[in-house]
Design an enzyme around this catalytic site. Structure first.
Site, PDB file in Angstrom:
ATOM      1  N   LYS A  44       0.817  -1.185   0.000  1.00 53.73           N
ATOM      2  CA  LYS A  44       0.000   0.000   0.000  1.00 53.73           C
ATOM      3  C   LYS A  44       0.868   1.259   0.000  1.00 53.73           C
ATOM      4  O   LYS A  44       0.422   2.328  -0.355  1.00 53.73           O
ATOM      5  CB  LYS A  44      -0.891   0.029   1.263  1.00 53.73           C
ATOM      6  CG  LYS A  44      -1.637  -1.260   1.507  1.00 53.73           C
ATOM      7  CD  LYS A  44      -2.422  -1.167   2.830  1.00 53.73           C
ATOM      8  CE  LYS A  44      -3.116  -2.491   3.110  1.00 53.73           C
ATOM      9  NZ  LYS A  44      -2.378  -3.264   4.136  1.00 53.73           N
ATOM     10  N   GLY A  45       2.103   1.103   0.450  1.00 54.34           N
ATOM     11  CA  GLY A  45       2.946   2.263   0.738  1.00 54.34           C
ATOM     12  C   GLY A  45       3.159   3.226  -0.408  1.00 54.34           C
ATOM     13  O   GLY A  45       3.230   4.441  -0.210  1.00 54.34           O
ATOM     14  N   GLU A  98       8.056   2.712  -6.011  1.00 57.56           N
ATOM     15  CA  GLU A  98       8.263   2.171  -4.664  1.00 57.56           C
ATOM     16  C   GLU A  98       8.219   3.284  -3.625  1.00 57.56           C
ATOM     17  O   GLU A  98       8.618   4.422  -3.917  1.00 57.56           O
ATOM     18  CB  GLU A  98       9.654   1.529  -4.580  1.00 57.56           C
ATOM     19  CG  GLU A  98       9.781   0.236  -5.356  1.00 57.56           C
ATOM     20  CD  GLU A  98       9.519  -0.972  -4.469  1.00 57.56           C
ATOM     21  OE1 GLU A  98       8.734  -0.863  -3.510  1.00 57.56           O
ATOM     22  OE2 GLU A  98      10.121  -2.012  -4.744  1.00 57.56           O
ATOM     23  N   ASP A  99       7.803   2.941  -2.402  1.00 54.83           N
ATOM     24  CA  ASP A  99       7.887   3.921  -1.313  1.00 54.83           C
ATOM     25  C   ASP A  99       9.341   4.032  -0.834  1.00 54.83           C
ATOM     26  O   ASP A  99       9.858   5.119  -0.634  1.00 54.83           O
ATOM     27  CB  ASP A  99       6.933   3.578  -0.161  1.00 54.83           C
ATOM     28  CG  ASP A  99       7.062   2.136   0.343  1.00 54.83           C
ATOM     29  OD1 ASP A  99       7.842   1.346  -0.226  1.00 54.83           O
ATOM     30  OD2 ASP A  99       6.367   1.799   1.319  1.00 54.83           O
ATOM     31  N   ASP A 102      15.117  -0.458   0.506  1.00 52.17           N
ATOM     32  CA  ASP A 102      15.909  -0.600   1.724  1.00 52.17           C
ATOM     33  C   ASP A 102      16.999  -1.652   1.477  1.00 52.17           C
ATOM     34  O   ASP A 102      18.033  -1.342   0.893  1.00 52.17           O
ATOM     35  CB  ASP A 102      14.949  -0.979   2.858  1.00 52.17           C
ATOM     36  CG  ASP A 102      15.598  -0.938   4.219  1.00 52.17           C
ATOM     37  OD1 ASP A 102      16.494  -0.115   4.421  1.00 52.17           O
ATOM     38  OD2 ASP A 102      15.197  -1.724   5.101  1.00 52.17           O
ATOM     39  N   VAL A 152      11.482   5.439   9.344  1.00 52.91           N
ATOM     40  CA  VAL A 152      10.699   6.639   8.999  1.00 52.91           C
ATOM     41  C   VAL A 152       9.231   6.285   8.724  1.00 52.91           C
ATOM     42  O   VAL A 152       8.911   5.151   8.362  1.00 52.91           O
ATOM     43  CB  VAL A 152      11.283   7.370   7.766  1.00 52.91           C
ATOM     44  CG1 VAL A 152      12.680   7.888   8.046  1.00 52.91           C
ATOM     45  CG2 VAL A 152      11.274   6.484   6.525  1.00 52.91           C
TER      46      VAL A 152
END
Ligand code: IMP
Ligand code: MG
Length: 177
Positions: A44-45, A98-99, A102, A152
Site C-alpha cells: 500500500k505504501g 516504490e515507497d 531498503d 521513517v
C-alpha cells in the site's frame, strides 16, 4: 493529521516532498516523452507517492497495482505476489513505483518478476532510498530522497499500518510507541 507520538524529527516537510516529487516528475516526463508509460505501484505504501507523482508528470500515463506479502518466517527477500497486476505489461514501458528501497530484496523480486513478462523497458522510481542498508543491488533510475539508517513514517510509509497519511516524512522510535 496530528503528529504521532515518538516522532524524533521531521526529515522532509510537506513542501519539500512536493517540490522534490515535481522535480522527479519533470525528469520522468523528459525521459518518456512520446512513449506510453505505465506506472506500477506496490500496495500500500507507494500509493501516496504514485498519485502525487502521476499528477505532476506531464505525459499521459497508465497505472496498475500489485501487492506483495512476506511468507515463511519473514526471512529477507521471502516475498510473493498477493495481488497481481490487472493487465499484461508486454511491450510496455514500465516504471516500478516504490515507497522505499531498503535492503533491495523486495525491489529485486519485483524487477525479476516483471522483467519476465516481456516489457519494452522497466525502470525503478522510489520516494526514499536507504542505500546504507542495501544487501542486493538494484538499479534505481529515479529517487526523490536518500535517507539515513533510521525508521521513517509518512507519505505512505507505515508503522504497524499507521501514519501513512502524514504529509511529511519523519524519523520515529518504533519501539517506544
Ligand atoms: P526491502 O525489501 O528491505 O527493500 O524492504 C522494503 C520494504 O520494507 C518497504 O516497501 C517498506 O514496506 C518496508 N520498510 C523499510 N524501511 C522502512 C521504514 O523506515 N519505514 C516503514 N517501512 C519501511
Ligand atoms: Mg510496510
Amino acid at each position: 493529521m496530528t503528529a504521532p507520538p515518538n516522532i524524533e524529527r521531521v526529515l522532509f516537510t510537506e513542501d519539500q516532498v512536493a517540490a522534490r516529487i515535481h522535480e522527479v516528475a519533470a525528469e520522468i516526463s523528459e525521459k518518456y516523452r512520446g512513449r506510453d508509460l505505465k506506472l506500477v505501484a506496490v500496495l500500500k505504501g507507494a500509493v501516496f507517492f504514485l498519485t502525487e507523482l502521476a499528477r505532476a508528470v506531464e505525459i499521459p500515463v497508465k497505472i496498475d497495482f500489485l501487492a506483495i506479502s512476506s511468507f515463511g518466517s519473514g526471512a529477507p527477500g521471502m516475498v510473493r505476489i498477493a495481488k497481481d497486476l490487472d493487465e499484461p505489461i508486454q511491450d510496455e514501458d514500465v516504471l516500478l513505483i516504490e515507497d522505499i528501497v531498503d535492503t533491495g530484496f523486495t525491489t529485486r523480486f519485483l524487477l525479476q518478476t516483471l522483467a519476465g513478462r516481456g516489457p519494452r523497458s522497466i525502470g525503478i522510481c522510489t520516494l526514499l532510498d536507504r542505500t546504507v542498508r542495501r544487501i542486493v543491488q538494484v538499479p534505481v533510475d529515479f529517487r526523490c530522497f536518500e535517507i539515513p539508517d533510521r525508521f521513517v513514517v509518512g507519505c505512505g510509509l507505515d508503522y504497524k499500518q499507521l501514519y501513512r497519511n502524514l504529509g511529511y516524512i519523519a524519523v520515529m522510535h518504533p519501539d517506544k510507541s
